[in-house]
Scaffold this motif. Structure first.
Motif, mmCIF file in Angstrom:
data_model
loop_
_atom_site.group_PDB
_atom_site.id
_atom_site.type_symbol
_atom_site.label_atom_id
_atom_site.label_comp_id
_atom_site.label_asym_id
_atom_site.label_seq_id
_atom_site.Cartn_x
_atom_site.Cartn_y
_atom_site.Cartn_z
ATOM 1 N N GLN A 48 0.844 -1.187 0.000
ATOM 2 C CA GLN A 48 0.000 0.000 0.000
ATOM 3 C C GLN A 48 0.879 1.237 0.000
ATOM 4 N N THR A 49 0.352 2.341 -0.517
ATOM 5 C CA THR A 49 1.105 3.576 -0.626
ATOM 6 C C THR A 49 1.426 4.178 0.733
ATOM 7 N N LYS A 50 2.586 4.788 0.856
ATOM 8 C CA LYS A 50 2.950 5.500 2.071
ATOM 9 C C LYS A 50 3.281 6.931 1.704
ATOM 10 N N GLY B 116 -3.442 12.705 -2.818
ATOM 11 C CA GLY B 116 -2.709 11.600 -3.439
ATOM 12 C C GLY B 116 -3.576 10.384 -3.662
ATOM 13 N N TYR B 117 -4.399 10.046 -2.667
ATOM 14 C CA TYR B 117 -5.279 8.887 -2.821
ATOM 15 C C TYR B 117 -6.325 9.119 -3.913
ATOM 16 N N MET B 118 -6.811 10.352 -4.029
ATOM 17 C CA MET B 118 -7.778 10.659 -5.086
ATOM 18 C C MET B 118 -7.136 10.495 -6.462
ATOM 19 N N GLU B 119 -5.880 10.900 -6.587
ATOM 20 C CA GLU B 119 -5.181 10.739 -7.859
ATOM 21 C C GLU B 119 -4.983 9.262 -8.184
ATOM 22 N N GLU B 120 -4.633 8.471 -7.177
ATOM 23 C CA GLU B 120 -4.465 7.034 -7.398
ATOM 24 C C GLU B 120 -5.800 6.379 -7.766
ATOM 25 N N GLN C 230 -14.433 -2.694 -7.051
ATOM 26 C CA GLN C 230 -14.098 -2.998 -5.658
ATOM 27 C C GLN C 230 -12.973 -2.094 -5.158
ATOM 28 N N ARG C 231 -11.923 -1.974 -5.948
ATOM 29 C CA ARG C 231 -10.784 -1.156 -5.521
ATOM 30 C C ARG C 231 -11.181 0.315 -5.444
ATOM 31 N N SER C 232 -12.009 0.772 -6.371
ATOM 32 C CA SER C 232 -12.465 2.164 -6.355
ATOM 33 C C SER C 232 -13.276 2.451 -5.102
ATOM 34 N N LEU C 233 -14.154 1.520 -4.721
ATOM 35 C CA LEU C 233 -14.972 1.711 -3.525
ATOM 36 C C LEU C 233 -14.124 1.691 -2.254
ATOM 37 N N GLU C 234 -13.067 0.869 -2.247
ATOM 38 C CA GLU C 234 -12.170 0.869 -1.092
ATOM 39 C C GLU C 234 -11.448 2.214 -0.975
ATOM 40 N N TYR C 235 -11.011 2.738 -2.120
ATOM 41 C CA TYR C 235 -10.399 4.067 -2.104
ATOM 42 C C TYR C 235 -11.402 5.097 -1.587
ATOM 43 N N ASP C 236 -12.665 4.989 -2.032
ATOM 44 C CA ASP C 236 -13.698 5.932 -1.587
ATOM 45 C C ASP C 236 -13.795 5.967 -0.065
ATOM 46 N N TRP D 217 -7.332 -0.323 6.462
ATOM 47 C CA TRP D 217 -7.512 -0.920 5.135
ATOM 48 C C TRP D 217 -8.259 -2.254 5.229
ATOM 49 N N GLU D 218 -7.886 -3.072 6.201
ATOM 50 C CA GLU D 218 -8.569 -4.353 6.359
ATOM 51 C C GLU D 218 -10.038 -4.144 6.689
ATOM 52 N N ASP D 219 -10.301 -3.170 7.551
ATOM 53 C CA ASP D 219 -11.689 -2.874 7.914
ATOM 54 C C ASP D 219 -12.472 -2.347 6.722
ATOM 55 N N ALA D 220 -11.807 -1.511 5.898
ATOM 56 C CA ALA D 220 -12.479 -0.954 4.717
ATOM 57 C C ALA D 220 -12.866 -2.062 3.745
ATOM 58 N N LYS D 221 -11.957 -3.000 3.514
ATOM 59 C CA LYS D 221 -12.239 -4.096 2.583
ATOM 60 C C LYS D 221 -13.429 -4.923 3.076
#
Length: 318
Positions: free
Chosen positions: A32-34, A103-107, A164-170, A232-236
């Protein structure tokens, strides 16, 4: 100057966004990004409690470092010292929050190109529909969606990897935005307290304060990986749970709208039947009146005929 908050570090320890951020949160090495720093909470009470414990412990230590330095430089009361120290933390946290969220929005936006998704595709439209439904459901106003949208939402199948990945970012972005608001409110409250007691606003800067901020930043950064990993685990986990609830709610709303339409149709049919019955009654009344007129004419003619017969008898014709 180190950021005075928890560093948003990925599990693999890579720093930065984009191509220099381990190919994003779901990069080639699965890390994951830091980048940036942030304290994050969660709506789930269990994970939120654990995160808050880590946040409180790190914040307490960092605040003490800043408070001690403020006390040495300005000799103010302990109460005002804590408020000013906290405001200095908040400024750093909010700066880092903004950079992290950006940064997360750009990713997240880059996912569309990464997965080759067309902006006008049904996959993208379904993702936007899920986002719209989630927003309305959270506001308690899912019924504001149209029937077609609700039926479409209720019937969505399994999400694609891109969705799925987009919703996790959301979820992560929403959490960061919520924390920005929380910190902003806290800073406003602290500033109001300082103004109310007519204390001078503490000037930032100075070697001692820069050293104290670096020390506080190091303390808070140490709590980063555990917090962001838990979130992140909770978000997934909760993306699946919340989407299931959303689809079920959409199905219920669609059924309600269908029932309403059926009721309206029944009312319309009953109204038409009533109008037809009224028309029939009116026509029947009109025919009855005509019949009465005909009977009256016949009786009048019969009376005339009777008079004529009497006249013939008198004249001797009968």
């Amino acid at each position: 100057m180190a950021a005075v908050t928890v560093n948003l570090a990925g599990l693999n320890g890579n720093a930065g966004f984009g191509t220099n951020a381990a190919k994003g949160m779901y990069g080639e090495n699965g890390g994951q990004t830091k980048n940036g720093t942030v304290f994050l909470g969660n709506k789930n009470n269990g994970i939120n409690s654990l995160i808050e414990q880590k946040r409180a412990q790190a914040r307490k230590q960092a605040t003490k470092v800043l408070r001690d330095q403020f006390a040495k430089d300005n000799k103010i009361t302990d109460g005002m010292n804590e408020l000013r120290a906290r405001n200095a933390e908040i400024e750093e946290e909010m700066r880092a929050l903004y950079e992290t969220r950006k940064g997360y929005m750009e990713e997240r936006d880059a996912l569309m190109e990464k997965y080759g998704v067309d902006p006008d595709s049904q996959e993208q439209k379904d993702l936007e529909l899920i986002r719209k439904g989630s927003s309305l459901m959270e506001a308690g106003n899912l019924a504001a969606m149209g029937k077609d949208e609700l039926e479409r939402l209720a019937g969505l199948g399994e999400r694609t990897e891109y969705q799925q990945r987009s919703l996790e970012y959301d979820k992560i972005i929403d959490h960061i935005a919520a924390m920005e608001k929380e910190l902003q409110n806290e800073r406003m409250g602290n500033t109001s307290s300082i103004t109310a007691t007519k204390q001078a606003i503490l000037e930032a800067g100075g070697k001692g304060m820069r050293t104290a901020k670096k020390m506080a930043g190091s303390i808070l950064d140490a709590a980063s990986d555990a917090i962001i990993g838990m979130l992140w685990e909770d978000a997934k986990e909760h993306v699946d749970e919340e989407l299931e609830k959303l689809m079920e709610a959409a199905k219920e709303q669609a059924e309600k709208k269908e029932e309403e339409e059926e009721k309206l149709e029944n009312i319309k049919e009953e109204k038409e039947e009533q109008e037809e019955l009224t028309k029939t009654i009116q026509e029947s009344s009109s025919e009855q009146a005509k019949l009465q007129d005909e009977i009256k004419k016949i009786m009048q003619e019969a009376e005339l005929l009777e008079e004529d017969m009497k006249g013939l008898a008198v004249d001797g014709f009968m």
